[in-house]
Write a protein that holds these residues in place. Structure first.
Motif, PDB file in Angstrom:
ATOM      1  N   GLN A 129      11.305  30.207   8.940  1.00 26.37           N
ATOM      2  CA  GLN A 129      10.129  30.055   9.790  1.00 26.37           C
ATOM      3  C   GLN A 129      10.499  30.511  11.192  1.00 26.37           C
ATOM      4  O   GLN A 129      11.543  30.128  11.729  1.00 26.37           O
ATOM      5  CB  GLN A 129       9.664  28.597   9.823  1.00 26.37           C
ATOM      6  CG  GLN A 129       8.441  28.379  10.681  1.00 26.37           C
ATOM      7  CD  GLN A 129       8.054  26.914  10.779  1.00 26.37           C
ATOM      8  OE1 GLN A 129       8.853  26.033  10.458  1.00 26.37           O
ATOM      9  NE2 GLN A 129       6.843  26.657  11.219  1.00 26.37           N
TER      10      GLN A 129
ATOM     11  N   ILE B   9       3.415  26.013   7.650  1.00 24.00           N
ATOM     12  CA  ILE B   9       4.756  26.564   7.835  1.00 24.00           C
ATOM     13  C   ILE B   9       4.711  27.991   7.301  1.00 24.00           C
ATOM     14  O   ILE B   9       4.592  28.203   6.096  1.00 24.00           O
ATOM     15  CB  ILE B   9       5.803  25.729   7.070  1.00 24.00           C
ATOM     16  CG1 ILE B   9       5.783  24.284   7.546  1.00 24.00           C
ATOM     17  CG2 ILE B   9       7.182  26.336   7.200  1.00 24.00           C
ATOM     18  CD1 ILE B   9       6.548  23.335   6.640  1.00 24.00           C
ATOM     19  N   ASN B  10       4.762  28.976   8.193  1.00 26.98           N
ATOM     20  CA  ASN B  10       4.762  30.385   7.794  1.00 26.98           C
ATOM     21  C   ASN B  10       6.200  30.844   7.644  1.00 26.98           C
ATOM     22  O   ASN B  10       6.946  30.907   8.619  1.00 26.98           O
ATOM     23  CB  ASN B  10       4.019  31.237   8.822  1.00 26.98           C
ATOM     24  CG  ASN B  10       2.547  30.890   8.863  1.00 26.98           C
ATOM     25  OD1 ASN B  10       1.915  30.744   7.826  1.00 26.98           O
ATOM     26  ND2 ASN B  10       2.007  30.743  10.049  1.00 26.98           N
ATOM     27  N   LEU B  11       6.570  31.154   6.428  1.00 19.05           N
ATOM     28  CA  LEU B  11       7.951  31.535   6.117  1.00 19.05           C
ATOM     29  C   LEU B  11       8.041  33.033   5.871  1.00 19.05           C
ATOM     30  O   LEU B  11       7.210  33.612   5.162  1.00 19.05           O
ATOM     31  CB  LEU B  11       8.441  30.794   4.879  1.00 19.05           C
ATOM     32  CG  LEU B  11       8.492  29.276   4.975  1.00 19.05           C
ATOM     33  CD1 LEU B  11       8.773  28.668   3.608  1.00 19.05           C
ATOM     34  CD2 LEU B  11       9.541  28.843   5.979  1.00 19.05           C
TER      35      LEU B  11
ATOM     36  N   LEU C 239      11.404  23.725  12.833  1.00 19.01           N
ATOM     37  CA  LEU C 239      11.501  25.029  12.187  1.00 19.01           C
ATOM     38  C   LEU C 239      12.280  24.868  10.890  1.00 19.01           C
ATOM     39  O   LEU C 239      13.316  24.196  10.859  1.00 19.01           O
ATOM     40  CB  LEU C 239      12.195  26.043  13.096  1.00 19.01           C
ATOM     41  CG  LEU C 239      11.434  26.419  14.358  1.00 19.01           C
ATOM     42  CD1 LEU C 239      12.270  27.368  15.213  1.00 19.01           C
ATOM     43  CD2 LEU C 239      10.096  27.053  14.030  1.00 19.01           C
ATOM     44  N   TYR C 240      11.779  25.490   9.821  1.00 19.83           N
ATOM     45  CA  TYR C 240      12.352  25.336   8.486  1.00 19.83           C
ATOM     46  C   TYR C 240      13.084  26.600   8.044  1.00 19.83           C
ATOM     47  O   TYR C 240      12.657  27.718   8.328  1.00 19.83           O
ATOM     48  CB  TYR C 240      11.251  25.032   7.466  1.00 19.83           C
ATOM     49  CG  TYR C 240      10.621  23.676   7.641  1.00 19.83           C
ATOM     50  CD1 TYR C 240      11.054  22.598   6.889  1.00 19.83           C
ATOM     51  CD2 TYR C 240       9.589  23.482   8.554  1.00 19.83           C
ATOM     52  CE1 TYR C 240      10.479  21.346   7.033  1.00 19.83           C
ATOM     53  CE2 TYR C 240       9.012  22.231   8.715  1.00 19.83           C
ATOM     54  CZ  TYR C 240       9.463  21.177   7.955  1.00 19.83           C
ATOM     55  OH  TYR C 240       8.901  19.944   8.109  1.00 19.83           O
TER      56      TYR C 240
ATOM     57  N   ARG D 272       3.108  30.867   3.009  1.00 18.09           N
ATOM     58  CA  ARG D 272       2.612  29.772   3.837  1.00 18.09           C
ATOM     59  C   ARG D 272       2.687  28.478   3.033  1.00 18.09           C
ATOM     60  O   ARG D 272       2.136  28.371   1.946  1.00 18.09           O
ATOM     61  CB  ARG D 272       1.185  30.007   4.292  1.00 18.09           C
ATOM     62  CG  ARG D 272       0.639  28.815   5.096  1.00 18.09           C
ATOM     63  CD  ARG D 272      -0.721  29.073   5.701  1.00 18.09           C
ATOM     64  NE  ARG D 272      -0.549  30.087   6.725  1.00 18.09           N
ATOM     65  CZ  ARG D 272      -1.454  31.020   6.996  1.00 18.09           C
ATOM     66  NH1 ARG D 272      -2.577  31.075   6.314  1.00 18.09           N
ATOM     67  NH2 ARG D 272      -1.237  31.902   7.936  1.00 18.09           N
TER      68      ARG D 272
END
Length: 175
Positions: free
Chosen positions: A48, A160-162, A62-63, A150
């Motif tokens: 992310q 969370i947009n990855l 943040l992931y 997402r």
């Protein structure tokens, strides 16, 4: 002399014990020898990226996800403007948490179950900083593009947009 056919004269208690044993034995099954394949579209590492809105939030995370077959590892980097506890844990408003486990896909929901761990994948001791023990999260999934995913946690409104940073292929390992 007429012989009677062989007959069982079993007491109700004996029948109950035999029935319970049969039920118990039929309900057992061995665990698989290899891990499951998981979902092909998530295999790899996903990151992310920080967005402008993160600067406006009091606390943001943040992931970074790693999916390997039916297993996952997630690193959660949190930044906070609020002091929630001892600074030895909060590190001036920046800290990391990690979790590992297995995931399953149920229609549009990614069910992730595992345990909080350390960065080296070892299980985290209970009683330290932040969360420990069971990690369980449910994410609604939306594949935006081949390299954009997402996730929306059912416990949060922030998506969370990855972004895919490394694609891998599942090679099931023995358990």
């Amino acid at each position: 002399m007429i012989k009677e056919p062989f007959a069982f004269n079993l007491s109700p208690l004996t029948l109950l014990v035999l029935g319970s044993c049969l039920l118990f034995l039929s309900s057992c099954s061995s665990n698989p020898a290899f891990q499951g394949k998981g979902q092909g579209y998530v295999q790899g590492e996903w990151q992310q990226k920080a967005e402008a809105v993160d600067q406006q939030l009091l606390t943001s995370t943040l992931y970074h996800f790693k999916f390997s077959c039916d297993s996952f590892f997630v690193a959660m980097q949190t930044t906070s403007k609020v002091n929630y506890g001892a600074d030895t844990c909060m590190n001036s408003g920046h800290w990391a948490e990690y979790a590992k486990g297995k995931y399953e896909q149920h229609t549009d929901t990614l069910v992730m179950k595992g345990f909080f761990c350390n960065a080296d994948y070892s299980l985290k001791n209970i009683g330290g900083c932040f969360r420990a023990g069971v990690y369980e999260e449910y994410f609604k999934t939306a594949k935006i593009a081949d390299t954009l995913l997402r996730l929306t946690s059912t416990s949060s409104v922030m998506p969370i947009n990855l972004h895919l940073i490394k694609r891998t292929t599942c090679v099931p390992k023995p358990l």
